[in-house]
Enzyme design. Sequence first.
Site, PDB file in Angstrom:
ATOM      1  N   HIS A 209      46.572  39.704  41.923  1.00 32.37           N
ATOM      2  CA  HIS A 209      46.437  38.855  40.750  1.00 32.37           C
ATOM      3  C   HIS A 209      45.806  39.675  39.635  1.00 32.37           C
ATOM      4  CE1 HIS A 209      47.326  34.675  42.302  1.00 32.37           C
ATOM      5  NE2 HIS A 209      47.458  35.449  43.367  1.00 32.37           N
ATOM      6  N   CYS A 240      45.729  30.471  42.666  1.00 35.14           N
ATOM      7  CA  CYS A 240      45.441  29.631  43.827  1.00 35.14           C
ATOM      8  C   CYS A 240      44.716  28.356  43.396  1.00 35.14           C
ATOM      9  CB  CYS A 240      44.583  30.406  44.827  1.00 35.14           C
ATOM     10  SG  CYS A 240      44.043  29.430  46.250  1.00 35.14           S
ATOM     11  N   ASN A 249      49.464  35.924  38.689  1.00 34.53           N
ATOM     12  CA  ASN A 249      49.829  37.113  39.452  1.00 34.53           C
ATOM     13  C   ASN A 249      50.111  38.265  38.503  1.00 34.53           C
ATOM     14  OD1 ASN A 249      50.577  36.116  42.480  1.00 34.53           O
ATOM     15  ND2 ASN A 249      51.092  34.550  40.973  1.00 34.53           N
TER      16      ASN A 249
END
Length: 308
Positions: A209, A240, A249
């Site tokens: 990420h 998340c 990401n």
Amino acid sequence: MSLPQKVTINEVILRDGIQLEDKILSVNEKQELVNLLYEANTTNLEFGSFVHPKAVPQMANSGELFELIKHREALNLVALVPNLKGTENAAKHGVKRVNFVFSASNTHNLQNVRQTTEKSLERLKAIKEFCDNSDIKLEVSIATSFGCPFEGEVPVKRVKEIVKQVIELRANLITFADTTGMANPKQVYEFVKMMRESFPEQAFNLHFHNTRGMGLSNILAGIEAGITSFDASLGGLGGCPFAPGATGNVCTEDVVHMLHNMGIDTGVDLDKLIAASRRLKELMGHELSSYVLKAGKSNRQYKIPTEA
């Protein structure tokens, strides 16, 4: 630098990428993105997940999407599964490749799937048995491999012990995930080098990420340590739901642009990938974090401005 000739990109926009977005994409909109990615020769796609729709509403139509995807034979389609029930649901739709995710950090695993890491490892055994009996390939992702937002440092020794248990089950691929962007290049290089030396026969993948702007540098560190398979998300979307401060990401088109400029082949058509990202921006209705989408490729040349 010791660089590989080719790197594999695993596109995660349809799962990790959109799961935090307020706008829920319809199955037709997702299908359009799949088609655009296919045209860009992006053949490895994490197309969705079989989690409870109340937990992640964006994933509720994953089964329907899979059945609608054209060119399935030409694509490597994988679905995230949180448990045996999710694996069984994936199998009902004909999915032949699943990715089971759990955390190296107990605290994050309890927040994410409401069980300890050890319990997840026990459930993994049942999932593996089901996959073997159903002709399904099983991949495993270990979240918080490089650090936990709740516990801080996750001992490398702990991750290594988890990897040993996963390898005993003969997973096709193990992914080390930097869930909230805590990793740095030196850490990545040393961690990956040690894992590859310890488990030379196991195939590894990395998932970064870009929370603190180190996604591309961490990929480069992974390449230096011998990894040639990476997750990335179109437009840099993602994060998340169960990790404070999680952001997108590492961006697929930025990764592909960097690798191509370094003479590393990905098999992806960058221009068509940028076009897909442009369409994603329209669908989501907001700006994306993609540098290449904003600035264009580095070989772009501008006309010299003339005086009025």
